[in-house]
Each structure stands twice: as C-alpha cells, then as structure tokens.
Design a protein around this motif. Structure first.
Motif, PDB file in Angstrom:
ATOM      1  N   GLU A 161       1.144  -1.240   0.115  1.00 56.97           N
ATOM      2  CA  GLU A 161       0.266  -0.151   0.419  1.00 56.97           C
ATOM      3  C   GLU A 161       1.019   1.135   0.268  1.00 56.97           C
ATOM      4  O   GLU A 161       2.017   1.622   0.591  1.00 56.97           O
ATOM      5  CB  GLU A 161      -0.919  -0.308   1.116  1.00 56.97           C
ATOM      6  N   PRO A 162       0.251   2.390  -0.523  1.00 58.68           N
ATOM      7  CA  PRO A 162       1.243   3.860  -0.740  1.00 58.68           C
ATOM      8  C   PRO A 162       1.908   4.097   0.475  1.00 58.68           C
ATOM      9  O   PRO A 162       0.698   3.889   2.169  1.00 58.68           O
ATOM     10  CB  PRO A 162      -0.076   4.528  -1.026  1.00 58.68           C
ATOM     11  N   SER A 163       2.795   4.552   1.323  1.00 56.12           N
ATOM     12  CA  SER A 163       3.203   5.115   2.564  1.00 56.12           C
ATOM     13  C   SER A 163       2.853   6.662   2.314  1.00 56.12           C
ATOM     14  O   SER A 163       1.901   7.177   1.526  1.00 56.12           O
ATOM     15  CB  SER A 163       4.992   5.306   1.892  1.00 56.12           C
ATOM     16  N   LEU A 164       2.923   7.346   3.077  1.00 51.09           N
ATOM     17  CA  LEU A 164       2.108   8.403   3.238  1.00 51.09           C
ATOM     18  C   LEU A 164       2.871   9.424   2.738  1.00 51.09           C
ATOM     19  O   LEU A 164       2.673  10.465   2.038  1.00 51.09           O
ATOM     20  CB  LEU A 164       3.250   9.378   5.018  1.00 51.09           C
ATOM     21  N   TYR A 165       4.671   9.235   2.656  1.00 50.76           N
ATOM     22  CA  TYR A 165       5.431  10.199   1.308  1.00 50.76           C
ATOM     23  C   TYR A 165       4.596   9.459   0.233  1.00 50.76           C
ATOM     24  O   TYR A 165       4.658  10.840  -0.773  1.00 50.76           O
ATOM     25  CB  TYR A 165       6.384   9.451   0.988  1.00 50.76           C
ATOM     26  N   ASP A 166       3.930   8.116  -0.505  1.00 53.72           N
ATOM     27  CA  ASP A 166       3.614   8.483  -2.213  1.00 53.72           C
ATOM     28  C   ASP A 166       2.391   8.980  -1.915  1.00 53.72           C
ATOM     29  O   ASP A 166       1.971   9.806  -2.637  1.00 53.72           O
ATOM     30  CB  ASP A 166       2.772   6.645  -1.881  1.00 53.72           C
ATOM     31  N   ASP A 167       1.201   9.019  -0.267  1.00 50.61           N
ATOM     32  CA  ASP A 167      -0.252  10.127  -0.582  1.00 50.61           C
ATOM     33  C   ASP A 167       1.263  11.671  -0.905  1.00 50.61           C
ATOM     34  O   ASP A 167      -0.199  12.156  -0.963  1.00 50.61           O
ATOM     35  CB  ASP A 167      -0.990  10.015   0.560  1.00 50.61           C
ATOM     36  N   VAL A 168       1.782  12.147  -0.088  1.00 51.01           N
ATOM     37  CA  VAL A 168       2.319  13.432   0.012  1.00 51.01           C
ATOM     38  C   VAL A 168       2.806  13.542  -1.876  1.00 51.01           C
ATOM     39  O   VAL A 168       2.162  14.566  -2.314  1.00 51.01           O
ATOM     40  CB  VAL A 168       3.587  13.432   0.532  1.00 51.01           C
ATOM     41  N   LEU A 169       3.306  12.512  -2.516  1.00 52.49           N
ATOM     42  CA  LEU A 169       3.724  13.343  -3.369  1.00 52.49           C
ATOM     43  C   LEU A 169       2.309  13.458  -4.468  1.00 52.49           C
ATOM     44  O   LEU A 169       2.146  13.264  -5.637  1.00 52.49           O
ATOM     45  CB  LEU A 169       4.419  11.512  -4.006  1.00 52.49           C
ATOM     46  N   ALA A 170       1.684  11.836  -4.306  1.00 50.27           N
ATOM     47  CA  ALA A 170      -0.285  12.246  -5.166  1.00 50.27           C
ATOM     48  C   ALA A 170      -0.566  13.395  -5.550  1.00 50.27           C
ATOM     49  O   ALA A 170      -1.772  13.764  -5.621  1.00 50.27           O
ATOM     50  CB  ALA A 170      -1.149  10.797  -4.093  1.00 50.27           C
ATOM     51  N   TYR A 171      -0.595  14.255  -3.866  1.00 48.54           N
ATOM     52  CA  TYR A 171      -0.902  15.293  -3.646  1.00 48.54           C
ATOM     53  C   TYR A 171      -0.688  15.936  -3.799  1.00 48.54           C
ATOM     54  O   TYR A 171      -1.026  16.781  -5.221  1.00 48.54           O
ATOM     55  CB  TYR A 171      -1.289  15.651  -2.173  1.00 48.54           C
ATOM     56  N   PHE A 172       0.609  16.236  -4.227  1.00 52.06           N
ATOM     57  CA  PHE A 172       1.818  17.587  -5.234  1.00 52.06           C
ATOM     58  C   PHE A 172       1.407  17.231  -6.571  1.00 52.06           C
ATOM     59  O   PHE A 172       0.686  18.177  -7.447  1.00 52.06           O
ATOM     60  CB  PHE A 172       3.180  16.928  -5.227  1.00 52.06           C
ATOM     61  N   SER A 173       1.469  16.113  -7.400  1.00 55.06           N
ATOM     62  CA  SER A 173       0.677  15.243  -8.670  1.00 55.06           C
ATOM     63  C   SER A 173      -0.606  16.074  -8.836  1.00 55.06           C
ATOM     64  O   SER A 173      -0.940  17.101  -9.894  1.00 55.06           O
ATOM     65  CB  SER A 173       0.320  14.428  -8.955  1.00 55.06           C
ATOM     66  N   ARG A 174      -1.750  16.751  -8.119  1.00 55.12           N
ATOM     67  CA  ARG A 174      -3.177  16.510  -8.188  1.00 55.12           C
ATOM     68  C   ARG A 174      -3.117  18.317  -7.414  1.00 55.12           C
ATOM     69  O   ARG A 174      -4.045  18.770  -8.435  1.00 55.12           O
ATOM     70  CB  ARG A 174      -4.069  16.029  -6.976  1.00 55.12           C
TER      71      ARG A 174
END
Ligand code: HEM
Length: 297
Positions: free
Chosen positions: A165-178
């Motif tokens: 599953e995504p780590s917190l950092y993966d979610d940060v990067l996905a947020y940056f992208s959005r």
C-alpha cells in the motif's frame, strides 16, 4: 446550559458487574493484567512498561499516519498537518520513555533475557509488527523483514498488505501531483513493495516550495512537520542504539552478527529523503555555514 447539566440530562447507564464506569471504559483491569514478570528482578516492571508503552505509541502513530493519509486523499492539507503534528508530540513521549530503562546494566538485561529465552525462546524485536508497519507507512519498504513473521501468519498478511500500500510519502507525492506539481508519472505508478529510490525531480519540488515560503505556506508547514516526524523517528533509533551499546556491548545478536554493527547503518534510513537532500540547495547564499561566517568576522 453547562456541560454538567447536559451530561445529567442523559439517562446514566450502569457499568458491567465488578466495574466502575472508569474501569469499564478504559479496561484498566485488563490493561494491568498484561504486566506479567518472569523474574524477581526489581526492574522488570520498568522494562515491561517501557516496551508495552512503546508498542502502544507505535500503534497510535500507525493510526495517525493512516488518518493523515485519508486527509491528503481528500485534499484536506490543513487537517493532514494537524494530524501529523500529533505524531511529533507522540515522538517526544517515546523519547522520554527511554528514561524508564536507562538504569540497566548488562547484568540487569541478562537477568531478564535469560529467563525470556528459557520460557519463550530466543527473541528479537525484529518480530515486532507494529514497528514494521509504522516503518512501511513512513516509506521505508524492506520486504526482507516479512520473513520474521512466519510464526504469526495473520500479522505477516497484514504486513504484506502494508508493504503493497502507499506510504505517507506516496500520498504526499500524489497530493503534489493533484495540485499541479510535476511529480514523475513513473514514481506515482511505481511498484510500492520495492524500496523507494530518491528522485531529483521530487527534490526540485521541495526546493520550489521552500524558495517561496509565502506562496507555499501550507506546503512548507507540511515539509517542516514531516521533517519533525523523521527526526523523532531517528531520535528513537539513536537512543535504541545507545541502549544497546550500554547493555549489550559488541555481543552477537539474533543473526549472529554484532548487534551494534547491525543497527548502526540503519540510522541512515531517514524517511522522506528528498525533503532532506533538498536542504543542500535551499537558501541563499549557497553553502554559507554560519560558524564559518562568525570565524571570518
Ligand atoms: C536495551 C536493550 C536492547 C538491546 C540490547 C537491543 C538490541 C537489539 C539488536 C541487537 C537489534 C538488531 C536485530 C537483532 O539482532 O535482533 C535490535 C533491533 C530492534 N530493537 Fe532492540 N534492543 C534493546 C531494547 C529494545 C527495546 C526496549 C525496544 C522497543 C521497545 C527495541 C526495539 C527494537 C526494534 C524495533 C528493532 C528493529 C530495528 C530496525 O529494524 O532498525 N529494542 N535490538
């Protein structure tokens, strides 16, 4: 209307037999029944309390990390930051918790460990699943640690899922992208089970955020909170290493390798890598060291 009046106006329930509302609510009898010692060493309760409290905090941090992930996925940066700030406070309590066992000499530790080995077998904290799940959520994905959970298939499955599953950092990067920042597509679609490989383009995003703190106040706050969390995590590891030096010396540990030598390199496993590497380039003038400047004055 006062809070007391509001509470009084509700029908008061009766606690289960043998309980007060306090003990029923907080499960205090059950909680204290978990303090089982194996020896008559006077410090064993302090040891157990230290480890059990640490376990509770790791679980708490897991919940907070997951909750922050949900906020980021809902594009609620402010709530994500508020949640993450609580983790910074939890790390302070974890740090203070080391004081409970700093009195330990090798004699004290081995008086307890010898009985543990005789009762349950040779133990390693690498078999602690809360720590591993927290570490996966912090983005340090090391699949090899799953092997320690073979005797606990349910936890192994749980960790296997956490690895994928995504780590917190993966979610940060996905947020940056959005929000329109240029996160490489390959990073967003990478194999989440594999170790994260730092990327210059993500470092560039952090540099851009810190270059314009007023334009990116919320994102800089996120960056500083993540830096605090990484620091709290590393602080725990450092104190663990010192506790090992103090009570264990250079003895061979679980894998037959020297314990301190196994642990020391793990201090370099710092979460959110580009948030740290970007700092070499943030600020002007480049590479100005304040100590150097004061020496030159
Ligand atoms: C003070 C006496 C302690 C000693 C001598 C000690 C020793 C070690 C050693 C040698 C390792 C490396 C793996 C292995 O060979 O087992 C390790 C890993 C670990 N220990 Fe301890 N430990 C101590 C206390 C604790 C306590 C109190 C906790 C938790 C409350 C803890 C949690 C961990 C964790 C989570 C790891 C894995 C670290 C990682 O993966 O980077 N240890 N410990």
């Amino acid at each position: 209307m006062s809070d007391t009046a509001t509470l009084d106006s509700h029908q008061a329930a009766t606690p289960p037999d043998g309980h007060t509302p306090y003990s029923a609510w907080l499960q205090t009898d059950l909680l204290h029944s978990l303090q089982r010692t194996l020896t008559d060493h006077p410090g064993e309760h302090a040891w157990n309390t230290h480890v059990q409290v640490t376990e509770l905090y790791w679980m708490l941090i897991i919940r907070e990390l997951q909750s922050a992930q949900r906020c980021l996925r809902a594009d609620d940066l402010a709530q994500a930051c508020r949640t993450l700030r609580r983790i910074v406070a939890h790390h302070e309590a974890l740090d203070a918790n080391w004081r409970l066992i700093e009195w330990m000499t090798p004699n004290d530790l081995f008086a307890i460990l010898t009985r543990v080995v005789a009762t349950y077998g040779k133990d390693t904290a690498l078999q602690g699943w809360t720590y591993r799940q927290m570490v996966y959520l912090l983005g340090i994905k090391q699949e090899e640690h799953l092997q320690h959970f073979t005797p606990q298939p349910r936890r192994r499955e749980q960790l296997d899922r956490a690895l994928a599953e995504p780590s917190l950092y993966d979610d940060v990067l996905a947020y940056f992208s959005r929000i329109g920042m240029e996160v490489p597509k390959a990073l967003l679609e990478r194999d989440l089970r594999a170790p994260y490989v730092p990327d210059g383009r993500v470092e560039q995003i952090w540099r851009a955020i810190y270059a314009e703190p007023n334009a990116h106040a919320g994102l800089q706050q996120l960056g500083e909170t993540l830096a605090d969390i990484a620091q709290g995590f590393c602080q725990w590891k450092y104190r663990h290493l010192m506790a090992t030096r103090r009570t264990f010396g250079a003895r061979p540990a679980y894998f037959g390798t020297e314990g301190v030598a196994w642990l020391a390199p793990t201090l370099d496993e710092i979460p959110f890598p580009e948030l740290w590497s970007a700092r070499t380039h943030i600020g002007t003038p480049q590479a100005a060291c304040p100590h150097q400047a004061s020496r030159e004055r």
